[in-house]
Design an enzyme around this catalytic site. Structure first.
Site, PDB file in Angstrom:
ATOM      1  CG  ASP A  99      -0.139  -0.097   2.546  1.00 39.69           C
ATOM      2  OD1 ASP A  99       1.100   0.093   2.746  1.00 39.69           O
ATOM      3  OD2 ASP A  99      -0.557  -0.655   3.630  1.00 39.69           O
ATOM      4  CD  GLU A 121       0.971  -6.848   3.137  1.00 40.59           C
ATOM      5  OE1 GLU A 121       0.775  -5.618   3.157  1.00 40.59           O
ATOM      6  OE2 GLU A 121       1.843  -7.530   3.788  1.00 40.59           O
ATOM      7  CD  GLU A 135       0.380   4.337   4.481  1.00 37.57           C
ATOM      8  OE1 GLU A 135      -0.688   4.984   5.194  1.00 37.57           O
ATOM      9  OE2 GLU A 135       1.306   4.878   4.712  1.00 37.57           O
ATOM     10  NE  ARG A 211       3.586  11.166   3.984  1.00 35.00           N
ATOM     11  CZ  ARG A 211       4.754  10.728   3.712  1.00 35.00           C
ATOM     12  NH1 ARG A 211       4.986   9.321   3.990  1.00 35.00           N
ATOM     13  NH2 ARG A 211       5.560  11.393   2.926  1.00 35.00           N
TER      14      ARG A 211
HETATM   15  C1  UD1 Z   1       6.555   5.144   3.899  1.00 34.39           C
HETATM   16  C2  UD1 Z   1       5.288   4.665   3.414  1.00 34.39           C
HETATM   17  C3  UD1 Z   1       4.628   3.709   4.565  1.00 34.39           C
HETATM   18  C4  UD1 Z   1       5.333   2.702   5.129  1.00 34.39           C
HETATM   19  C5  UD1 Z   1       6.537   3.169   5.489  1.00 34.39           C
HETATM   20  C6  UD1 Z   1       7.435   2.044   6.038  1.00 34.39           C
HETATM   21  C7  UD1 Z   1       4.134   5.911   1.748  1.00 34.39           C
HETATM   22  C8  UD1 Z   1       3.256   7.095   1.581  1.00 34.39           C
HETATM   23  N1  UD1 Z   1       4.271   5.588   3.095  1.00 34.39           N
HETATM   24  O1  UD1 Z   1       6.339   5.937   4.786  1.00 34.39           O
HETATM   25  O2  UD1 Z   1       3.335   3.393   3.823  1.00 34.39           O
HETATM   26  O3  UD1 Z   1       4.505   2.171   6.111  1.00 34.39           O
HETATM   27  O4  UD1 Z   1       7.395   3.719   4.377  1.00 34.39           O
HETATM   28  O5  UD1 Z   1       8.538   2.824   6.725  1.00 34.39           O
HETATM   29  O6  UD1 Z   1       4.534   5.321   0.953  1.00 34.39           O
HETATM   30  N2  UD1 Z   1      14.234   8.345   5.197  1.00 34.39           N
HETATM   31  C9  UD1 Z   1      15.523   8.481   4.972  1.00 34.39           C
HETATM   32  N3  UD1 Z   1      16.141   7.264   4.586  1.00 34.39           N
HETATM   33  C10 UD1 Z   1      15.504   5.951   4.409  1.00 34.39           C
HETATM   34  C11 UD1 Z   1      14.127   5.962   4.755  1.00 34.39           C
HETATM   35  C12 UD1 Z   1      13.447   7.153   4.901  1.00 34.39           C
HETATM   36  O7  UD1 Z   1      16.144   9.411   5.200  1.00 34.39           O
HETATM   37  O8  UD1 Z   1      16.112   5.061   4.169  1.00 34.39           O
HETATM   38  C13 UD1 Z   1      13.590   9.577   5.499  1.00 34.39           C
HETATM   39  C14 UD1 Z   1      13.443  10.618   4.285  1.00 34.39           C
HETATM   40  O9  UD1 Z   1      13.657  11.963   4.911  1.00 34.39           O
HETATM   41  C15 UD1 Z   1      12.124  10.506   3.828  1.00 34.39           C
HETATM   42  C16 UD1 Z   1      11.224  10.363   5.222  1.00 34.39           C
HETATM   43  O10 UD1 Z   1      12.139   9.463   5.911  1.00 34.39           O
HETATM   44  O11 UD1 Z   1      11.655  11.750   3.087  1.00 34.39           O
HETATM   45  C17 UD1 Z   1      10.066   9.755   4.839  1.00 34.39           C
HETATM   46  O12 UD1 Z   1       9.898   8.559   4.118  1.00 34.39           O
HETATM   47  P1  UD1 Z   1       8.699   8.351   3.234  1.00 34.39           P
HETATM   48  O13 UD1 Z   1       8.891   6.832   2.431  1.00 34.39           O
HETATM   49  O14 UD1 Z   1       8.308   9.439   2.263  1.00 34.39           O
HETATM   50  O15 UD1 Z   1       7.466   7.968   4.319  1.00 34.39           O
HETATM   51  P2  UD1 Z   1       7.589   6.749   5.510  1.00 34.39           P
HETATM   52  O16 UD1 Z   1       6.697   7.290   6.743  1.00 34.39           O
HETATM   53  O17 UD1 Z   1       8.714   6.107   5.567  1.00 34.39           O
END
Ligand code: UD1
Ligand code: UDP
Length: 381
Positions: A99, A121, A135, A211
């Site tokens: 999702d 899934e 999601e 989020r």
């Molecule tokens: C995303 C998914 C969520 C999932 C989660 C798993 C969406 C909208 N959200 O949310 O469904 O539950 O991943 O963890 O698809 N960042 C890093 N390095 C990384 C990963 C993240 O620096 O390896 C930081 C970055 O600043 C990035 C922020 O985390 O911009 C948010 O990452 P993002 O994938 O946008 O959202 P998640 O909250 O991780």
């Protein structure tokens, strides 16, 4: 065999990677398939850590992650960067998982290229379009696009039937249980903090990143955890903090200075699953942990308003705690102070899989494309 089915698996975040790696390994090991892996790298470090645990190198890496990215930004970058890869590879089908925005945008890109989509899934629902956000809507939209739906449980299949999504639905179990065969007992801890942790104490594993919890709900959750830690000095709270800047800022503000709360860096999947196996209980807003912890017999309090995983709630190992601080504290204290209540929840159940989901998905693909006449057996818990 004359013709191989070219399957492109596309994923981008940590949980998708943990759940897709066992499937990619299954496809790679079978002669009916040519497996191609494309990562969007919606996550960078957290994705690479999983790829390294599973010793997997992607064929294509869209490398889209930006610090503090938006869902609009992720969607548009995936659409833009994936289309040329699809045009070059021309897969017979693509597989997306779950999702995330990577999964939704990848399914949409494949649809625009008129390539069949398999959704791994499939069929999880809360029926609240803003929770989890985005999601719940992502998975509904992927359900509408997908030609093949790989549902972990029969309840997930029922959800899809009610929505008349079309396409073929297979009940496969969840590949996360396949992944745990690779991880839980793979090796001793590599994380220094975990190597130095006294597991003679009751360890409570925390994760929180969603989020829809940003802002007040997350503040309430962290206030509750702080209060629990202060009242129960004999317990140790371990929280591998997600790399999202929003989460890190909030966690360090509320939890950074309590002696029995360890805020640590994200763990690789092997350390994380081992930590779960040694924990007393889990408090989380994660999706995947609601499947993993019950399989290990660990009670889970879900720090969200809703769950799309009612099977473990019905089985009694998961409780919906919500985001109200008093409720969270009361439910956690029940588990910390009342051994009968704890024992009622601490039993291993596996409504989500038997470790053979990847094989069923590969069998279903071979069957659907006419490479085999045997329909896969359905997963039954
Ligand atoms: C995303 C998914 C969520 C999932 C989660 C798993 C969406 C909208 N959200 O949310 O469904 O539950 O991943 O963890 O698809 N960042 C890093 N390095 C990384 C990963 C993240 O620096 O390896 C930081 C970055 O600043 C990035 C922020 O985390 O911009 C948010 O990452 P993002 O994938 O946008 O959202 P998640 O909250 O991780
Ligand atoms: N996980 C991990 N390291 C961590 C925290 C979680 O490997 O430090 C694993 C966890 O065991 C599960 C997956 O990541 O397999 C869940 O990911 P996350 O909570 O980020 O996303 P969700 O499941 O909520 O989409």
């Amino acid at each position: 065999m004359s013709r191989k089915l070219k399957i492109m698996s596309i994923f981008g975040t940590r949980p998708e990677a943990i759940k897709m790696c066992p499937l990619v390994k299954e496809l790679e090991g079978r002669e009916e398939f040519e497996s191609v892996v494309c990562v969007t790298a919606q996550h960078r470090e957290m994705l690479d850590s999983v790829l390294s645990c599973f010793e997997l190198s992607p064929d294509y890496d869209l490398d889209i992650m930006e610090k503090g990215q938006t869902i609009e930004g992720i969607t548009s970058k995936v659409l833009e960067k994936l289309s040329p890869v699809l045009a070059e590879v021309k897969p017979d089908a693509v597989l997306v998982h779950g999702d995330t925005t990577t999964a939704f945008a990848s399914a949409l890109a494949a649809f625009y290229s008129q390539i069949p989509v398999g959704h791994v899934e499939a069929g999880l629902r809360t029926f609240d379009k803003y929770s989890p956000f985005p999601e719940e809507m992502n998975r509904c939209l992927i359900g509408r696009i997908a030609d093949f739906h790989f549902s972990p449980t029969s309840a997930n299949k029922e959800n899809l039937l009610k929505e008349s999504v079309g396409g073929k639905i297979f009940i496969t179990g969840n590949t996360v249980i396949d992944a745990m065969k690779y991880t839980v007992n793979a090796r001793p801890f590599t994380d220094k903090e975990l190597q130095n942790t006294d597991f003679g104490k009751r360890v409570i594993t925390i994760t929180c990143h969603r989020r829809e919890n940003y802002g007040e709900p997350m503040e309430n959750i962290f206030r509750a955890i702080r209060a629990l830690a202060e009242r129960h000095g004999d317990a140790l709270f371990i929280y591998p903090v997600h790399l999202s800047p929003v989460v890190r800022q909030c966690a360090s503000k509320h939890l950074g200075d309590v002696s029995n709360i360890k805020l640590i860096e994200p763990l690789d999947a092997m350390d994380m699953h081992k930590l779960l196996s040694k924990s007393y209980m889990v408090m989380t807003d994660s999706g995947g942990l609601q499947e993993e912890a019950p399989a290990l017999g660990k009670p889970v309090l879900v720090l969200r308003r809703e769950t799309e995983r009612p099977e473990a709630v019905r089985a009694g190992t998961v409780k919906l705690a919500g985001t109200d601080a008093d409720t969270i504290i009361a439910l956690a204290e029940e588990l910390l102070l009342d051994s009968e209540k704890y024992d009622e929840m601490a039993h291993a159940v596996n409504p989500y899989g038997d470790g053979n989901a990847s094989k069923r998905i590969a069998d279903a693909l071979a069957f659907s494309f006419g490479l085999s006449t045997a329909a896969p057996e359905e997963f039954r818990p």
